[in-house]
Design a protein around this motif. Structure first.
Motif, PDB file in Angstrom:
ATOM      1  N   ASP A  39       0.816  -1.210   0.000  1.00  0.00           N
ATOM      2  CA  ASP A  39       0.000   0.000   0.000  1.00  0.00           C
ATOM      3  C   ASP A  39       0.856   1.269   0.000  1.00  0.00           C
ATOM      4  OD1 ASP A  39       1.037  -0.409   2.513  1.00  0.00           O
ATOM      5  OD2 ASP A  39      -0.805   0.096   3.589  1.00  0.00           O
ATOM      6  N   MET A  40       2.166   1.114  -0.200  1.00  0.00           N
ATOM      7  CA  MET A  40       3.054   2.265  -0.201  1.00  0.00           C
ATOM      8  C   MET A  40       2.855   3.065  -1.482  1.00  0.00           C
ATOM      9  SD  MET A  40       6.957   1.818   0.848  1.00  0.00           S
ATOM     10  CE  MET A  40       8.016   3.204   0.579  1.00  0.00           C
ATOM     11  N   PRO A  41       2.601   4.379  -1.370  1.00  0.00           N
ATOM     12  CA  PRO A  41       2.376   5.171  -2.587  1.00  0.00           C
ATOM     13  C   PRO A  41       3.680   5.400  -3.343  1.00  0.00           C
ATOM     14  CG  PRO A  41       2.377   6.586  -0.659  1.00  0.00           C
ATOM     15  CD  PRO A  41       2.494   5.154  -0.163  1.00  0.00           C
ATOM     16  N   SER A  42       3.552   5.677  -4.641  1.00  0.00           N
ATOM     17  CA  SER A  42       4.719   6.005  -5.451  1.00  0.00           C
ATOM     18  C   SER A  42       5.278   7.341  -4.965  1.00  0.00           C
ATOM     19  CB  SER A  42       4.333   6.152  -6.920  1.00  0.00           C
ATOM     20  OG  SER A  42       3.926   4.923  -7.431  1.00  0.00           O
ATOM     21  N   PRO A  43       6.584   7.528  -5.124  1.00  0.00           N
ATOM     22  CA  PRO A  43       7.140   8.824  -4.726  1.00  0.00           C
ATOM     23  C   PRO A  43       6.566   9.912  -5.632  1.00  0.00           C
ATOM     24  CG  PRO A  43       8.795   7.497  -5.856  1.00  0.00           C
ATOM     25  CD  PRO A  43       7.591   6.640  -5.667  1.00  0.00           C
ATOM     26  N   PRO A  44       6.471  11.136  -5.133  1.00  0.00           N
ATOM     27  CA  PRO A  44       5.934  12.204  -5.977  1.00  0.00           C
ATOM     28  C   PRO A  44       6.923  12.553  -7.089  1.00  0.00           C
ATOM     29  CG  PRO A  44       6.762  13.093  -3.917  1.00  0.00           C
ATOM     30  CD  PRO A  44       6.861  11.600  -3.816  1.00  0.00           C
ATOM     31  N   PRO A  45       6.416  13.069  -8.215  1.00  0.00           N
ATOM     32  CA  PRO A  45       7.337  13.456  -9.290  1.00  0.00           C
ATOM     33  C   PRO A  45       8.240  14.601  -8.812  1.00  0.00           C
ATOM     34  CG  PRO A  45       5.049  13.972  -9.867  1.00  0.00           C
ATOM     35  CD  PRO A  45       5.036  13.294  -8.550  1.00  0.00           C
ATOM     36  N   ARG A  46       9.469  14.593  -9.320  1.00  0.00           N
ATOM     37  CA  ARG A  46      10.428  15.645  -8.965  1.00  0.00           C
ATOM     38  C   ARG A  46      10.775  16.421 -10.228  1.00  0.00           C
ATOM     39  NH1 ARG A  46      14.301  14.658  -4.736  1.00  0.00           N
ATOM     40  NH2 ARG A  46      15.002  16.709  -5.391  1.00  0.00           N
ATOM     41  N   PRO A  47      10.321  17.641 -10.367  1.00  0.00           N
ATOM     42  CA  PRO A  47      10.702  18.406 -11.554  1.00  0.00           C
ATOM     43  C   PRO A  47      12.221  18.653 -11.561  1.00  0.00           C
ATOM     44  CG  PRO A  47       9.206  19.664 -10.131  1.00  0.00           C
ATOM     45  CD  PRO A  47       9.446  18.344  -9.477  1.00  0.00           C
ATOM     46  N   TRP A  48      12.774  18.780 -12.754  1.00  0.00           N
ATOM     47  CA  TRP A  48      14.214  19.011 -12.898  1.00  0.00           C
ATOM     48  C   TRP A  48      14.660  20.208 -12.053  1.00  0.00           C
ATOM     49  CZ3 TRP A  48      18.239  16.362 -14.539  1.00  0.00           C
ATOM     50  CH2 TRP A  48      19.432  17.023 -14.771  1.00  0.00           C
ATOM     51  N   GLN A  55      23.020  17.089  -7.966  1.00  0.00           N
ATOM     52  CA  GLN A  55      22.186  16.087  -8.623  1.00  0.00           C
ATOM     53  C   GLN A  55      22.039  16.406 -10.107  1.00  0.00           C
ATOM     54  OE1 GLN A  55      18.777  16.586  -6.043  1.00  0.00           O
ATOM     55  NE2 GLN A  55      19.109  14.571  -5.101  1.00  0.00           N
ATOM     56  N   ARG A  56      21.815  17.693 -10.416  1.00  0.00           N
ATOM     57  CA  ARG A  56      21.674  18.080 -11.828  1.00  0.00           C
ATOM     58  C   ARG A  56      22.965  17.814 -12.597  1.00  0.00           C
ATOM     59  NH1 ARG A  56      18.205  22.980 -10.221  1.00  0.00           N
ATOM     60  NH2 ARG A  56      20.212  23.898  -9.776  1.00  0.00           N
ATOM     61  N   ASP A  57      24.098  18.023 -11.940  1.00  0.00           N
ATOM     62  CA  ASP A  57      25.377  17.779 -12.607  1.00  0.00           C
ATOM     63  C   ASP A  57      25.521  16.307 -12.971  1.00  0.00           C
ATOM     64  OD1 ASP A  57      28.027  18.532 -13.531  1.00  0.00           O
ATOM     65  OD2 ASP A  57      28.778  17.457 -11.761  1.00  0.00           O
ATOM     66  N   VAL A  58      25.235  15.414 -12.024  1.00  0.00           N
ATOM     67  CA  VAL A  58      25.377  13.978 -12.270  1.00  0.00           C
ATOM     68  C   VAL A  58      24.329  13.482 -13.262  1.00  0.00           C
ATOM     69  CG1 VAL A  58      25.209  11.704 -11.193  1.00  0.00           C
ATOM     70  CG2 VAL A  58      26.448  13.520 -10.028  1.00  0.00           C
ATOM     71  N   LEU A  59      23.134  14.018 -13.172  1.00  0.00           N
ATOM     72  CA  LEU A  59      22.030  13.539 -14.002  1.00  0.00           C
ATOM     73  C   LEU A  59      21.849  14.359 -15.285  1.00  0.00           C
ATOM     74  CD1 LEU A  59      19.518  12.912 -11.084  1.00  0.00           C
ATOM     75  CD2 LEU A  59      20.728  11.178 -12.409  1.00  0.00           C
ATOM     76  N   MET A  77      16.934   6.823 -10.361  1.00  0.00           N
ATOM     77  CA  MET A  77      18.048   7.601 -10.907  1.00  0.00           C
ATOM     78  C   MET A  77      18.705   8.456  -9.821  1.00  0.00           C
ATOM     79  SD  MET A  77      18.493   6.795 -14.024  1.00  0.00           S
ATOM     80  CE  MET A  77      17.878   5.144 -13.837  1.00  0.00           C
ATOM     81  N   LEU A  78      17.909   9.004  -8.913  1.00  0.00           N
ATOM     82  CA  LEU A  78      18.468   9.790  -7.807  1.00  0.00           C
ATOM     83  C   LEU A  78      19.314   8.906  -6.888  1.00  0.00           C
ATOM     84  CD1 LEU A  78      15.449  12.121  -7.013  1.00  0.00           C
ATOM     85  CD2 LEU A  78      17.731  12.837  -7.788  1.00  0.00           C
ATOM     86  N   GLN A  79      18.857   7.675  -6.656  1.00  0.00           N
ATOM     87  CA  GLN A  79      19.654   6.748  -5.843  1.00  0.00           C
ATOM     88  C   GLN A  79      20.973   6.432  -6.529  1.00  0.00           C
ATOM     89  OE1 GLN A  79      17.043   3.414  -5.300  1.00  0.00           O
ATOM     90  NE2 GLN A  79      15.995   4.332  -3.552  1.00  0.00           N
ATOM     91  N   ARG A  80      20.936   6.229  -7.839  1.00  0.00           N
ATOM     92  CA  ARG A  80      22.172   5.959  -8.574  1.00  0.00           C
ATOM     93  C   ARG A  80      23.091   7.171  -8.552  1.00  0.00           C
ATOM     94  NH1 ARG A  80      18.709   2.903 -12.700  1.00  0.00           N
ATOM     95  NH2 ARG A  80      18.938   0.782 -11.941  1.00  0.00           N
ATOM     96  N   ALA A  81      22.517   8.355  -8.617  1.00  0.00           N
ATOM     97  CA  ALA A  81      23.333   9.574  -8.562  1.00  0.00           C
ATOM     98  C   ALA A  81      24.037   9.675  -7.208  1.00  0.00           C
ATOM     99  CB  ALA A  81      22.462  10.809  -8.798  1.00  0.00           C
ATOM    100  N   GLU A  82      23.342   9.301  -6.147  1.00  0.00           N
ATOM    101  CA  GLU A  82      23.973   9.312  -4.821  1.00  0.00           C
ATOM    102  C   GLU A  82      25.135   8.326  -4.779  1.00  0.00           C
ATOM    103  OE1 GLU A  82      21.092   8.602  -1.740  1.00  0.00           O
ATOM    104  OE2 GLU A  82      19.805  10.224  -2.469  1.00  0.00           O
ATOM    105  N   HIS A  83      24.944   7.171  -5.377  1.00  0.00           N
ATOM    106  CA  HIS A  83      26.011   6.166  -5.410  1.00  0.00           C
ATOM    107  C   HIS A  83      27.169   6.638  -6.284  1.00  0.00           C
ATOM    108  CE1 HIS A  83      28.005   2.314  -5.393  1.00  0.00           C
ATOM    109  NE2 HIS A  83      27.958   2.268  -6.714  1.00  0.00           N
ATOM    110  N   TRP A  84      26.859   7.309  -7.379  1.00  0.00           N
ATOM    111  CA  TRP A  84      27.869   7.773  -8.336  1.00  0.00           C
ATOM    112  C   TRP A  84      28.921   8.639  -7.652  1.00  0.00           C
ATOM    113  CZ3 TRP A  84      29.289   6.763 -13.202  1.00  0.00           C
ATOM    114  CH2 TRP A  84      30.062   7.688 -13.877  1.00  0.00           C
ATOM    115  N   VAL A  85      28.483   9.526  -6.779  1.00  0.00           N
ATOM    116  CA  VAL A  85      29.439  10.445  -6.156  1.00  0.00           C
ATOM    117  C   VAL A  85      30.382   9.728  -5.194  1.00  0.00           C
ATOM    118  CG1 VAL A  85      27.973  12.468  -6.450  1.00  0.00           C
ATOM    119  CG2 VAL A  85      27.828  11.149  -4.337  1.00  0.00           C
TER     120      VAL A  85
END
Length: 183
Positions: A39-48, A55-59, A77-85
């Motif tokens: 029953d967990m809702p989807s995360p809300p959309p995140r505008p650029w 985050q913008r630099d990595v993505l 993608m945000l999780q991968r960006a966190e890992h990328w750094v």
């Protein structure tokens, strides 16, 4: 040296030439893991525009499509960006090269790479270890010998690649059915 390689040379060469090492890229194509709570809702959309500068630099490569991505994909993608750094510069370069190779592949080559990865994952731990050891030995061969083996491999029709070791004049019995290189 070749006698050591011959039991799994067909799978090794298929893995090497089929870009088996694209696991980090393949993960992008995989469906998202199921949520732990149904029953967990989807995360809300995140505008650029809501992303911080790091985050913008990595993505940055995703900027044009970011706002049209599903919130779930944005979250991944945000999780991968966190890992990328956290990656070393050398590892980042390796990943960039894998991404570039993946993007240059045809859909059929990508399908083959996924199939090779699936087959690799089906190997027993002992077979995987043997494949890794064979790969290490292959890497230690002189470049000219490696290139010659690869040229010979590419020259064969796919059906004949299954019998690579026999074609090279080795006198061992074929591996049992179900082993690497066998249908």
């Amino acid at each position: 040296m070749i006698k050591i390689l011959r039991p799994i040379l067909p799978l090794l060469l298929a893995a090497l030439l089929g870009s088996v090492a694209v696991t980090s890229l393949h993960a992008q194509d995989a469906p998202p893991p199921p949520a732990s709570h149904g029953d967990m809702p989807s995360p809300p959309p995140r505008p650029w525009s809501s992303l911080d500068p790091a985050q913008r630099d990595v993505l940055a490569p995703l900027q044009k499509t970011w706002d049209s991505m599903s919130p779930r994909k944005q979250s991944r993608m945000l999780q991968r960006a966190e890992h990328w750094v956290t990656l070393s510069p050398e590892r980042r370069e390796e990943v960039r090269q894998h991404i570039a190779r993946w993007q240059q592949m045809t859909p059929d080559e990508r399908r083959q790479a996924r199939e090779n990865r699936r087959k690799f994952n089906e190997l027993s731990p002992q077979q995987r270890e043997q494949l890794h050891a064979t790969f290490e030995r292959f890497q230690q061969l002189p470049p000219a010998q490696r290139e010659q083996l690869i040229r010979e491999w590419h020259a064969l029709p796919p059906a004949e690649r299954l019998h690579w070791d026999e074609r090279r004049g080795h006198d061992r019995p074929p591996p049992p059915p179900g082993s690497p290189g066998q249908p």
